[in-house]
Design a protein around this motif. Structure first.
Motif, mmCIF file in Angstrom:
data_model
loop_
_atom_site.group_PDB
_atom_site.id
_atom_site.type_symbol
_atom_site.label_atom_id
_atom_site.label_comp_id
_atom_site.label_asym_id
_atom_site.label_seq_id
_atom_site.Cartn_x
_atom_site.Cartn_y
_atom_site.Cartn_z
ATOM 1 N N LEU A 1 0.956 -1.218 0.027
ATOM 2 C CA LEU A 1 0.164 -0.056 0.078
ATOM 3 C C LEU A 1 0.712 1.209 -0.133
ATOM 4 O O LEU A 1 0.413 2.145 -0.737
ATOM 5 C CB LEU A 1 -0.924 -0.002 1.353
ATOM 6 N N ILE A 2 1.971 1.208 0.809
ATOM 7 C CA ILE A 2 2.792 2.247 0.873
ATOM 8 C C ILE A 2 3.557 2.651 -0.483
ATOM 9 O O ILE A 2 3.706 3.696 -1.156
ATOM 10 C CB ILE A 2 3.811 2.500 2.057
ATOM 11 N N VAL A 3 4.016 1.383 -1.067
ATOM 12 C CA VAL A 3 4.614 1.648 -2.387
ATOM 13 C C VAL A 3 3.681 2.168 -3.419
ATOM 14 O O VAL A 3 4.222 3.257 -4.302
ATOM 15 C CB VAL A 3 5.155 0.226 -2.931
ATOM 16 N N LEU A 4 2.419 1.687 -3.411
ATOM 17 C CA LEU A 4 1.618 2.133 -4.489
ATOM 18 C C LEU A 4 1.178 3.580 -4.391
ATOM 19 O O LEU A 4 0.503 4.080 -5.435
ATOM 20 C CB LEU A 4 0.158 1.086 -4.531
ATOM 21 N N SER A 5 1.136 4.119 -3.084
ATOM 22 C CA SER A 5 0.701 5.354 -2.642
ATOM 23 C C SER A 5 1.754 6.531 -3.286
ATOM 24 O O SER A 5 1.364 7.442 -3.415
ATOM 25 C CB SER A 5 0.661 5.691 -0.998
ATOM 26 N N GLU A 6 3.114 6.080 -3.324
ATOM 27 C CA GLU A 6 3.970 6.921 -4.290
ATOM 28 C C GLU A 6 3.850 6.972 -5.712
ATOM 29 O O GLU A 6 4.132 7.888 -6.228
ATOM 30 C CB GLU A 6 5.329 6.230 -3.723
ATOM 31 N N LYS A 7 3.344 5.861 -6.178
ATOM 32 C CA LYS A 7 2.940 5.711 -7.700
ATOM 33 C C LYS A 7 2.396 4.458 -8.187
ATOM 34 O O LYS A 7 2.689 3.406 -7.543
ATOM 35 C CB LYS A 7 4.157 5.923 -8.611
ATOM 36 N N PRO B 1 -2.644 7.176 5.071
ATOM 37 C CA PRO B 1 -2.171 8.186 6.293
ATOM 38 C C PRO B 1 -2.153 7.519 7.464
ATOM 39 O O PRO B 1 -1.021 7.882 8.485
ATOM 40 C CB PRO B 1 -3.081 9.403 6.215
ATOM 41 N N ILE B 2 -3.064 6.526 7.535
ATOM 42 C CA ILE B 2 -3.179 5.944 9.149
ATOM 43 C C ILE B 2 -1.901 4.877 8.915
ATOM 44 O O ILE B 2 -1.497 4.741 10.214
ATOM 45 C CB ILE B 2 -4.398 4.999 8.941
ATOM 46 N N LEU B 3 -1.651 4.397 7.935
ATOM 47 C CA LEU B 3 -0.480 3.251 8.201
ATOM 48 C C LEU B 3 0.747 4.061 8.260
ATOM 49 O O LEU B 3 1.653 3.909 8.980
ATOM 50 C CB LEU B 3 -0.109 2.598 6.772
ATOM 51 N N ARG B 4 0.820 5.215 7.907
ATOM 52 C CA ARG B 4 2.115 6.256 8.092
ATOM 53 C C ARG B 4 2.143 6.769 9.601
ATOM 54 O O ARG B 4 3.360 6.710 10.131
ATOM 55 C CB ARG B 4 2.087 7.464 7.263
ATOM 56 N N HIS B 5 0.935 7.119 10.325
ATOM 57 C CA HIS B 5 0.890 7.375 11.470
ATOM 58 C C HIS B 5 1.218 6.261 12.548
ATOM 59 O O HIS B 5 1.997 6.421 13.447
ATOM 60 C CB HIS B 5 -0.568 7.897 11.959
ATOM 61 N N LEU B 6 0.989 5.176 11.999
ATOM 62 C CA LEU B 6 1.320 4.027 12.844
ATOM 63 C C LEU B 6 2.753 3.700 12.852
ATOM 64 O O LEU B 6 3.327 3.276 13.841
ATOM 65 C CB LEU B 6 0.614 2.779 12.147
ATOM 66 N N ALA B 7 3.160 3.813 11.542
ATOM 67 C CA ALA B 7 4.934 3.867 11.393
ATOM 68 C C ALA B 7 5.318 4.873 12.211
ATOM 69 O O ALA B 7 6.413 4.639 13.064
ATOM 70 C CB ALA B 7 5.139 3.757 9.943
#
Length: 104
Positions: free
Chosen positions: A31-37, A90-96
Motif C-alpha cells: 500500500l505504501i509503495v502504491l501510494s507513491e506511484k 495516512p493511517i499506516l504512516r501514522h502507525l509507523a
C-alpha cells in the motif's frame, strides 16, 4: 447495559477487521509503495526486494478483493490504490511514526 456493550464490541470488531485487512506479509508495504506511484508487479517487486513474487501476487489479490487496490490490464498489468486504499495510507504512516517514536 447489554446494548452499550454490544456497541462497544461492534467497534472493536471493526478495528479487528480493519487490522486483519492489512495484516499479513507485505500488504502494508504494498500500500505504501502504491501510494507513491501506480506500479506493475516488477516495480513493486523491485521496491520490496525481499518479498517473493508468489507472496506479492497473493497479497495483491487479497488487497484487490478487499477493495484497497485495483488492477488494470491495458498493455501490462498495473496496480493502483482505490479511494479506500488512499484513505488508509495516512493511517499506516501514522502507525509507523508512532512505532518509530516508541523505539527512539
Amino acid at each position: 447495559m447489554q446494548e452499550r456493550n454490544r456497541g462497544n464490541l461492534h467497534g472493536w470488531c471493526d478495528l479487528a477487521a480493519g487490522l486483519q485487512t492489512v495484516s499479513g506479509q507485505w500488504k502494508a508495504s504494498i500500500l505504501i509503495v502504491l501510494s507513491e506511484k501506480d506500479s506493475g508487479l516488477p516495480d513493486i517487486q523491485r521496491r520490496l526486494e525481499f518479498a517473493s513474487r508468489r507472496v506479492l501476487v497473493r497479497a495483491l489479490r487479497e488487497l484487490e478483493k478487499d477493495g484497497l487496490v485495483s488492477r488494470s490490464a491495458h498493455v501490462a498489468t498495473g496496480y493502483s490504490l482505490t479511494r479506500d486504499g488512499l484513505a488508509l495510507v495516512p493511517i499506516l504512516r501514522h502507525l509507523a511514526d508512532w512505532n518509530a517514536a516508541r523505539a527512539g
